[in-house]
Design a protein around this motif. Structure first.
Motif, mmCIF file in Angstrom:
data_model
loop_
_atom_site.group_PDB
_atom_site.id
_atom_site.type_symbol
_atom_site.label_atom_id
_atom_site.label_comp_id
_atom_site.label_asym_id
_atom_site.label_seq_id
_atom_site.Cartn_x
_atom_site.Cartn_y
_atom_site.Cartn_z
ATOM 1 N N UNK A 160 0.413 -1.127 0.263
ATOM 2 C CA UNK A 160 0.248 0.405 0.190
ATOM 3 C C UNK A 160 0.842 0.907 -0.500
ATOM 4 N N UNK A 161 1.730 1.354 0.904
ATOM 5 C CA UNK A 161 3.140 2.717 1.007
ATOM 6 C C UNK A 161 3.771 2.897 -0.825
ATOM 7 N N UNK A 162 3.733 1.767 -1.283
ATOM 8 C CA UNK A 162 3.589 1.798 -3.232
ATOM 9 C C UNK A 162 3.142 3.176 -3.790
ATOM 10 N N UNK A 163 1.585 3.078 -3.074
ATOM 11 C CA UNK A 163 1.132 3.862 -4.529
ATOM 12 C C UNK A 163 1.170 5.126 -3.795
ATOM 13 N N UNK A 164 1.754 5.554 -2.123
ATOM 14 C CA UNK A 164 1.442 7.445 -1.469
ATOM 15 C C UNK A 164 3.257 6.958 -1.295
ATOM 16 N N UNK A 165 3.876 6.179 -1.317
ATOM 17 C CA UNK A 165 5.117 6.735 -0.986
ATOM 18 C C UNK A 165 5.771 6.604 -2.524
#
Length: 255
Positions: free
Chosen positions: A102-107
């Motif tokens: 999920x962090x790959x979509x934000x960070x």
């Protein structure tokens, strides 16, 4: 022109051959303030790691931030060791993978303050939810609430690890210190102790977080330990949000 092998003067050399020394610019107060903010936020995340792992190791004998340890614990469990259960390690590992995904979509791959702040906001909410579940769960022994807590905390620390991975401050890791300690020892042998400061700070902060987490856990319980971690993470997110600058927002911490 130059004759009989004389060295050419600067005037005779082509313009591309003239060495131009860049002027050094003093670090401005605004840039120093931004670097101090980045340092403060990353420091708080390191403390969060100590708090979270203190709660999960003391409560479930499993790590939420350190997946290397969980893989080892998983091997112990599969080998038949009665001290290490299979489900806790799997729950933390699955949560960690989901959180990192999920962090790959934000960070972004190259961290900037605003996405970091958003990710930390999500992380603080996740840790807060786990804290509430821990406070409301009074059933003795392993329960489904325990596995949910580990799943949520694993996701939260997956987010944080992606932030650490994308951070331009290579020596300020907020979760794993194995390479940090190796770097200090190897530089000591080479006589090139140039970046000890941030590395030593990371070690002290993680140790302090684990110590504080242990004291809170033994005195007040897991819920309050996680609540402290959620609040500290939220403060880190606020600090990142206050940094409004470009890609070189943490340049002064990398030298």
């Amino acid at each position: 022109m130059h004759l009989f092998g004389d060295e050419p003067t600067t005037r005779d050399r082509p313009r591309s051959a003239v060495t131009v020394r860049p002027r050094s610019r003093p670090v401005g107060k605004k840039r120093m303030k931004k670097s101090a903010g980045a340092f403060a936020a990353l420091s708080l995340l390191t403390i969060t790691t100590g708090l979270i792992d203190a709660a999960t190791v003391l409560g479930f004998t499993v790590f939420a931030a350190n997946m290397t340890g969980n893989i080892v614990f998983l091997g112990f469990s599969l080998g038949g060791s009665p001290e290490y259960a299979l489900i806790p390690s799997v729950a933390a590992l699955v949560g960690f993978v989901l959180g990192a995904w999920g962090a790959g979509f934000i960070v972004p791959a190259k961290l900037t303050p605003r996405p970091a702040s958003t990710a930390l906001g999500v992380q603080a909410v996740l840790i807060g939810i786990a804290a509430v579940i821990a406070m409301l769960s009074d059933a003795p022994g392993p329960t489904w609430q325990d596995w949910v807590i580990l799943l949520i905390l694993g996701a939260a620390m997956g987010l944080q690890n992606v932030i650490s991975l994308a951070s331009p401050v290579a020596d300020m890791k907020t979760t794993v210190l194995t390479l940090t300690i190796a770097g200090i020892a190897s530089e000591l042998a080479r006589g090139t102790q140039q970046r000890w400061g941030l590395r030593l700070v990371s070690i002290v902060l993680l140790l302090g977080g684990a110590l504080g987490g242990t004291l809170i856990f033994l005195g007040l319980g897991m819920g309050w330990t996680l609540l402290a971690a959620a609040l500290i993470t939220a403060v880190g997110g606020v600090i990142f949000r206050s940094i409004t600058t470009g890609d070189k927002w943490a340049a002064d911490l990398t030298h």
